[in-house]
Each structure stands twice: as C-alpha cells, then as structure tokens.
Write a protein that holds these residues in place. Structure first.
Motif, PDB file in Angstrom:
ATOM      1  N   ALA A  75       0.829  -1.206   0.000  1.00 53.98           N
ATOM      2  CA  ALA A  75       0.000   0.000   0.000  1.00 53.98           C
ATOM      3  C   ALA A  75       0.866   1.259   0.000  1.00 53.98           C
ATOM      4  CB  ALA A  75      -0.945   0.000   1.199  1.00 53.98           C
ATOM      5  N   ILE A  76       1.986   1.214   0.698  1.00 59.30           N
ATOM      6  CA  ILE A  76       2.884   2.370   0.729  1.00 59.30           C
ATOM      7  C   ILE A  76       3.588   2.554  -0.614  1.00 59.30           C
ATOM      8  CG2 ILE A  76       5.035   3.248   1.737  1.00 59.30           C
ATOM      9  CD1 ILE A  76       4.085   1.976   4.412  1.00 59.30           C
ATOM     10  N   LEU A  77       4.104   1.465  -1.172  1.00 58.96           N
ATOM     11  CA  LEU A  77       4.921   1.571  -2.382  1.00 58.96           C
ATOM     12  C   LEU A  77       4.109   1.682  -3.673  1.00 58.96           C
ATOM     13  CD1 LEU A  77       7.717  -1.023  -1.529  1.00 58.96           C
ATOM     14  CD2 LEU A  77       7.796   1.461  -1.284  1.00 58.96           C
ATOM     15  N   VAL A  78       3.122   0.825  -3.844  1.00 62.54           N
ATOM     16  CA  VAL A  78       2.342   0.811  -5.095  1.00 62.54           C
ATOM     17  C   VAL A  78       0.844   0.782  -4.805  1.00 62.54           C
ATOM     18  CG1 VAL A  78       4.111  -0.182  -6.591  1.00 62.54           C
ATOM     19  CG2 VAL A  78       2.678  -1.690  -5.230  1.00 62.54           C
ATOM     20  N   GLY A  79       0.422   1.518  -3.801  1.00 60.06           N
ATOM     21  CA  GLY A  79      -0.978   1.519  -3.384  1.00 60.06           C
ATOM     22  C   GLY A  79      -1.937   2.006  -4.443  1.00 60.06           C
ATOM     23  N   THR A  80      -1.483   2.887  -5.334  1.00 58.62           N
ATOM     24  CA  THR A  80      -2.378   3.412  -6.367  1.00 58.62           C
ATOM     25  C   THR A  80      -2.778   2.332  -7.369  1.00 58.62           C
ATOM     26  OG1 THR A  80      -0.468   4.133  -7.653  1.00 58.62           O
ATOM     27  CG2 THR A  80      -1.500   5.775  -6.220  1.00 58.62           C
ATOM     28  N   LEU A  81      -2.035   1.230  -7.408  1.00 54.05           N
ATOM     29  CA  LEU A  81      -2.375   0.109  -8.291  1.00 54.05           C
ATOM     30  C   LEU A  81      -3.318  -0.886  -7.612  1.00 54.05           C
ATOM     31  CD1 LEU A  81       1.138  -0.593  -9.839  1.00 54.05           C
ATOM     32  CD2 LEU A  81      -0.735   0.745 -10.807  1.00 54.05           C
ATOM     33  N   GLY A  82      -3.633  -0.668  -6.335  1.00 49.91           N
ATOM     34  CA  GLY A  82      -4.574  -1.519  -5.615  1.00 49.91           C
ATOM     35  C   GLY A  82      -4.063  -2.914  -5.316  1.00 49.91           C
ATOM     36  N   VAL A  83      -2.747  -3.105  -5.384  1.00 44.36           N
ATOM     37  CA  VAL A  83      -2.166  -4.432  -5.209  1.00 44.36           C
ATOM     38  C   VAL A  83      -2.523  -5.009  -3.840  1.00 44.36           C
ATOM     39  CG1 VAL A  83      -0.010  -5.741  -5.202  1.00 44.36           C
ATOM     40  CG2 VAL A  83      -0.297  -3.835  -6.769  1.00 44.36           C
ATOM     41  N   GLN A  84      -2.594  -4.181  -2.817  1.00 41.96           N
ATOM     42  CA  GLN A  84      -2.899  -4.673  -1.472  1.00 41.96           C
ATOM     43  C   GLN A  84      -4.272  -5.341  -1.439  1.00 41.96           C
ATOM     44  OE1 GLN A  84      -2.677  -1.528  -2.387  1.00 41.96           O
ATOM     45  NE2 GLN A  84      -4.028  -0.174  -1.281  1.00 41.96           N
ATOM     46  N   TYR A  85      -5.226  -4.856  -2.228  1.00 45.39           N
ATOM     47  CA  TYR A  85      -6.553  -5.471  -2.256  1.00 45.39           C
ATOM     48  C   TYR A  85      -6.547  -6.789  -3.027  1.00 45.39           C
ATOM     49  CZ  TYR A  85      -8.326  -1.176  -0.268  1.00 45.39           C
ATOM     50  OH  TYR A  85      -8.559  -0.126   0.557  1.00 45.39           O
ATOM     51  N   PHE A  86      -5.746  -6.848  -4.086  1.00 41.93           N
ATOM     52  CA  PHE A  86      -5.645  -8.106  -4.824  1.00 41.93           C
ATOM     53  C   PHE A  86      -5.037  -9.198  -3.946  1.00 41.93           C
ATOM     54  CE2 PHE A  86      -5.646  -5.007  -8.399  1.00 41.93           C
ATOM     55  CZ  PHE A  86      -6.814  -5.439  -9.013  1.00 41.93           C
ATOM     56  N   VAL A  87      -4.047  -8.853  -3.126  1.00 38.86           N
ATOM     57  CA  VAL A  87      -3.438  -9.815  -2.207  1.00 38.86           C
ATOM     58  C   VAL A  87      -4.477 -10.318  -1.199  1.00 38.86           C
ATOM     59  CG1 VAL A  87      -1.757 -10.061  -0.322  1.00 38.86           C
ATOM     60  CG2 VAL A  87      -1.091  -8.938  -2.445  1.00 38.86           C
ATOM     61  N   LEU A  88      -5.361  -9.437  -0.759  1.00 38.17           N
ATOM     62  CA  LEU A  88      -6.395  -9.803   0.209  1.00 38.17           C
ATOM     63  C   LEU A  88      -7.559 -10.554  -0.428  1.00 38.17           C
ATOM     64  CD1 LEU A  88      -6.518  -6.466   2.229  1.00 38.17           C
ATOM     65  CD2 LEU A  88      -5.677  -8.671   3.047  1.00 38.17           C
ATOM     66  N   GLY A  89      -7.558 -10.670  -1.750  1.00 39.60           N
ATOM     67  CA  GLY A  89      -8.649 -11.347  -2.443  1.00 39.60           C
ATOM     68  C   GLY A  89      -9.840 -10.461  -2.707  1.00 39.60           C
ATOM     69  N   LYS A  90      -9.678  -9.159  -2.559  1.00 40.07           N
ATOM     70  CA  LYS A  90     -10.755  -8.201  -2.795  1.00 40.07           C
ATOM     71  C   LYS A  90     -10.509  -7.523  -4.144  1.00 40.07           C
ATOM     72  CE  LYS A  90     -11.676  -7.536   2.086  1.00 40.07           C
ATOM     73  NZ  LYS A  90     -12.967  -8.169   2.166  1.00 40.07           N
ATOM     74  N   THR A  91     -10.793  -8.278  -5.218  1.00 37.25           N
ATOM     75  CA  THR A  91     -10.517  -7.822  -6.576  1.00 37.25           C
ATOM     76  C   THR A  91     -11.266  -6.534  -6.907  1.00 37.25           C
ATOM     77  OG1 THR A  91     -10.237 -10.131  -7.187  1.00 37.25           O
ATOM     78  CG2 THR A  91     -10.479  -8.571  -8.983  1.00 37.25           C
ATOM     79  N   ALA A  92     -12.521  -6.448  -6.508  1.00 44.58           N
ATOM     80  CA  ALA A  92     -13.311  -5.248  -6.791  1.00 44.58           C
ATOM     81  C   ALA A  92     -12.673  -4.029  -6.128  1.00 44.58           C
ATOM     82  CB  ALA A  92     -14.743  -5.429  -6.314  1.00 44.58           C
ATOM     83  N   GLY A  93     -12.154  -4.180  -4.911  1.00 44.22           N
ATOM     84  CA  GLY A  93     -11.477  -3.082  -4.225  1.00 44.22           C
ATOM     85  C   GLY A  93     -10.228  -2.644  -4.968  1.00 44.22           C
ATOM     86  N   GLY A  94      -9.487  -3.597  -5.537  1.00 42.26           N
ATOM     87  CA  GLY A  94      -8.299  -3.267  -6.331  1.00 42.26           C
ATOM     88  C   GLY A  94      -8.655  -2.482  -7.576  1.00 42.26           C
ATOM     89  N   ILE A  95      -9.716  -2.898  -8.248  1.00 46.20           N
ATOM     90  CA  ILE A  95     -10.147  -2.196  -9.459  1.00 46.20           C
ATOM     91  C   ILE A  95     -10.644  -0.801  -9.122  1.00 46.20           C
ATOM     92  CG2 ILE A  95     -11.867  -2.231 -11.313  1.00 46.20           C
ATOM     93  CD1 ILE A  95     -11.564  -5.337 -11.243  1.00 46.20           C
TER      94      ILE A  95
END
Length: 141
Positions: A75-95
């Motif tokens: 989230a700190i490094l590449v948070g604008t890409l939503g990667v943290q949500y993809f890791v958590l399995g929350k694909t809609a949140g990442g998008i």
C-alpha cells in the motif's frame, strides 16, 4: 452435526465441522449447534480439535502478520495500483482503487500511503477484522 457461525454480525450456515474451519474462526467465535444457543467455539471439543490442527498446519497468527506486513508495504509503495486489495482477495477493491487513482490523477496515492502506514501499525486482530473478515468491498481505515 450442523453448525452455524456468526461472523461480522452475519449468520452463516448450516455447515459441517470442516466447513466451519474454512472461515476465519477463532476460539471465541459464536457457534450454534443444530440451531441451539450461541456459544463460543471453545465449548465444542470437536471444533477446537480441528481449529488447533488448522493453526498447526497454517502457522496461525503468523500468517495474518505476514499478510499484514505485505499489504502495508504494498500500500505504501504501489498503493495506487490496488495491489494490497488483490493480495487480500478483494478484486473489486483493487479495481476501484485503480479507477480512483486515474480519476484523481494519482492523488489517491496519499490515501493509500496513509492506509499502508496504518496497516503496519495496527494489531493482527484488528487487521484481520478490518481487511480479511470484512465484507466491505473497499475497506480503508
């Protein structure tokens, strides 16, 4: 036996013992057996045995801690890409995060930076409640 569990105020069930263990339950999770009274999971020896086996197999709390640290750094490094949500399995949140970053011309990155710092500072239990067990599509703070 049929069990019901109560997670985040929602009743889930009926299910068998092994299906109960598929959820993020702990020894204090409210359980109803055959539609009876709600009691903590630790009052059911058969479920406690499965929970202990699951903890021994998965590493227990260290898994949540590892996910918390990974998501916080992402989230700190590449948070604008939503990667943290993809890791958590929350694909809609990442998008949604990607779209908000585009619409705000990258200013959404400030929000994800703050989110990452807060993730690293919170307890494992709070992280699990807010981000893993949450039914929210885009959990923030």
């Amino acid at each position: 036996m049929q069990y019901y569990i109560n997670l985040n105020g929602q009743t889930i069930g009926p299910m068998n013992e092994h299906q109960v263990m598929a959820y993020s339950v702990n020894q204090n999770t409210p359980i109803s057996k055959e539609g009876g009274d709600w009691q903590p999971l630790y009052t059911y020896p058969e479920l406690m045995q499965l929970l202990q086996q699951k903890s021994n197999f998965s590493g227990g709390a260290s898994e949540v801690n590892n996910k918390k640290v990974l998501c916080g750094i992402l989230a700190i490094l590449v948070g604008t890409l939503g990667v943290q949500y993809f890791v958590l399995g929350k694909t809609a949140g990442g998008i949604i995060t990607i779209l908000l970053s585009i619409v705000s011309c990258g200013l959404w990155g400030v929000v994800t930076l703050i989110q990452g710092i807060l993730m690293l500072c919170m307890s494992d239990e709070e992280f699990e409640r807010k981000y893993i067990n949450s039914t929210s599509t885009l959990p923030l703070f």
